[in-house]
Scaffold this motif. Structure first.
Motif, PDB file in Angstrom:
ATOM      1  N   ASN A  37      35.584  37.622  40.428  1.00 20.20           N
ATOM      2  CA  ASN A  37      36.230  36.732  41.186  1.00 20.20           C
ATOM      3  C   ASN A  37      36.600  35.391  40.395  1.00 20.20           C
ATOM      4  O   ASN A  37      37.675  35.296  40.352  1.00 20.20           O
ATOM      5  N   ASP A  44      39.191  36.674  38.167  1.00 19.02           N
ATOM      6  CA  ASP A  44      40.811  36.875  38.597  1.00 19.02           C
ATOM      7  C   ASP A  44      41.197  35.691  39.252  1.00 19.02           C
ATOM      8  O   ASP A  44      42.368  35.444  38.968  1.00 19.02           O
ATOM      9  N   TRP A  45      40.516  34.612  39.700  1.00 16.31           N
ATOM     10  CA  TRP A  45      41.232  33.432  40.271  1.00 16.31           C
ATOM     11  C   TRP A  45      41.787  32.547  39.179  1.00 16.31           C
ATOM     12  O   TRP A  45      42.772  31.783  39.257  1.00 16.31           O
ATOM     13  N   SER A  54      30.143  40.785  40.504  1.00 16.60           N
ATOM     14  CA  SER A  54      31.582  40.606  41.283  1.00 16.60           C
ATOM     15  C   SER A  54      31.734  39.229  41.250  1.00 16.60           C
ATOM     16  O   SER A  54      32.863  38.776  41.787  1.00 16.60           O
ATOM     17  N   ALA A  55      30.761  38.114  41.311  1.00 11.04           N
ATOM     18  CA  ALA A  55      31.206  36.885  41.285  1.00 11.04           C
ATOM     19  C   ALA A  55      31.844  36.539  40.133  1.00 11.04           C
ATOM     20  O   ALA A  55      32.864  35.809  39.982  1.00 11.04           O
ATOM     21  N   THR A  60      35.149  34.580  30.877  1.00  6.55           N
ATOM     22  CA  THR A  60      34.735  35.385  31.825  1.00  6.55           C
ATOM     23  C   THR A  60      35.128  36.771  31.511  1.00  6.55           C
ATOM     24  O   THR A  60      34.377  37.812  31.627  1.00  6.55           O
TER      25      THR A  60
END
Length: 97
Positions: A54, A57-58, A50-51, A25
């Motif tokens: 996310n 980040d996760w 933005s997806a 990612t």
């Protein structure tokens, strides 16, 4: 394989998958969806930037949690190795630790 080894193997697999997902990612965000005009509305494989952020980040959070768990599970080994290394240092340097 005993249960401790199985637990370690599963934990290592989770850390590896999280690492690969974070790296993948990261490359997508860096190369395919870079910052720029209208980039927040860009799509790649049907997902918005933005997806992807996310997911990135996760996956990073999961990797960090796995690494911290790994360190906790192997803390005795860490202490043993650090003490072995510091014993080899000259006494003058060792007292400053």
């Amino acid at each position: 394989m005993n249960s401790k080894n199985k637990w370690n193997a599963w934990l290592d697999a989770v850390i590896f998958i999280a690492l690969m997902l974070t790296a993948l990612t990261g490359v997508i965000l860096w190369v395919i969806l870079p910052d720029g005009k209208g980039s927040s509305y860009s799509l790649f494989l049907g997902f918005s930037k933005s997806a992807w952020v996310n997911v990135h980040d996760w996956a990073g959070v999961a990797m960090l949690a796995g690494l911290l768990t790994h360190i906790v599970l192997h803390w005795e080994w860490v202490v043993c190795v650090v003490s072995r290394i510091t014993r080899r240092l000259p006494r003058k340097i060792r007292t400053n630790f």
